[in-house]
Motif scaffolding. Structure first.
Motif, PDB file in Angstrom:
ATOM      1  N   TYR A 128       0.850  -1.190   0.000  1.00 40.06           N
ATOM      2  CA  TYR A 128       0.000   0.000   0.000  1.00 40.06           C
ATOM      3  C   TYR A 128       0.881   1.234   0.000  1.00 40.06           C
ATOM      4  O   TYR A 128       1.783   1.370   0.829  1.00 40.06           O
ATOM      5  CB  TYR A 128      -0.920   0.006   1.220  1.00 40.06           C
ATOM      6  CG  TYR A 128      -1.832   1.199   1.248  1.00 40.06           C
ATOM      7  CD1 TYR A 128      -2.871   1.309   0.345  1.00 40.06           C
ATOM      8  CD2 TYR A 128      -1.634   2.218   2.152  1.00 40.06           C
ATOM      9  CE1 TYR A 128      -3.702   2.411   0.351  1.00 40.06           C
ATOM     10  CE2 TYR A 128      -2.465   3.320   2.178  1.00 40.06           C
ATOM     11  CZ  TYR A 128      -3.494   3.417   1.272  1.00 40.06           C
ATOM     12  OH  TYR A 128      -4.312   4.511   1.280  1.00 40.06           O
TER      13      TYR A 128
ATOM     14  N   GLN B 114     -11.120   2.481   3.270  1.00 40.67           N
ATOM     15  CA  GLN B 114      -9.723   2.752   2.943  1.00 40.67           C
ATOM     16  C   GLN B 114      -8.787   1.801   3.686  1.00 40.67           C
ATOM     17  O   GLN B 114      -7.787   1.343   3.125  1.00 40.67           O
ATOM     18  CB  GLN B 114      -9.377   4.200   3.275  1.00 40.67           C
ATOM     19  CG  GLN B 114     -10.052   5.197   2.376  1.00 40.67           C
ATOM     20  CD  GLN B 114      -9.826   6.635   2.826  1.00 40.67           C
ATOM     21  OE1 GLN B 114      -9.409   6.885   3.966  1.00 40.67           O
ATOM     22  NE2 GLN B 114     -10.102   7.581   1.936  1.00 40.67           N
TER      23      GLN B 114
ATOM     24  N   SER C 254      -9.561  -1.220   4.577  1.00 39.78           N
ATOM     25  CA  SER C 254      -9.727  -2.498   3.878  1.00 39.78           C
ATOM     26  C   SER C 254      -8.885  -2.538   2.611  1.00 39.78           C
ATOM     27  O   SER C 254      -8.195  -3.532   2.343  1.00 39.78           O
ATOM     28  CB  SER C 254     -11.205  -2.712   3.542  1.00 39.78           C
ATOM     29  OG  SER C 254     -11.375  -3.876   2.780  1.00 39.78           O
ATOM     30  N   ASP C 255      -8.930  -1.458   1.830  1.00 46.57           N
ATOM     31  CA  ASP C 255      -8.129  -1.390   0.597  1.00 46.57           C
ATOM     32  C   ASP C 255      -6.633  -1.489   0.906  1.00 46.57           C
ATOM     33  O   ASP C 255      -5.885  -2.178   0.206  1.00 46.57           O
ATOM     34  CB  ASP C 255      -8.411  -0.090  -0.159  1.00 46.57           C
ATOM     35  CG  ASP C 255      -9.815  -0.038  -0.754  1.00 46.57           C
ATOM     36  OD1 ASP C 255     -10.461  -1.107  -0.854  1.00 46.57           O
ATOM     37  OD2 ASP C 255     -10.246   1.072  -1.116  1.00 46.57           O
TER      38      ASP C 255
END
Length: 60
Positions: A17, A27, A29-30
């Protein structure tokens, strides 16, 4: 004895990330999914490098 030939693509970093600090559950989770994918990529590359290093060197 020459060192084993490790393919260059196995020596490249894996992306995790790289976005801003997550501010919402979506966000977060992403970010977690991106980190998990990056870790899976890195672990796969480490396993492949380990296989290359474990191969016996063939002599002519």
């Amino acid at each position: 004895m020459p060192p084993p030939q490790v393919p260059a693509d196995l020596l490249q970093p894996c992306a995790g990330y790289t976005g801003p600090v997550p501010q919402s559950e979506g966000q977060i989770s992403d970010a977690l999914i991106a980190e998990a994918r990056g870790r899976t990529c890195a672990n796969g590359r480490l396993a492949a490098v380990a296989e290359v290093l474990a191969l016996p060197i063939l002599e002519d």
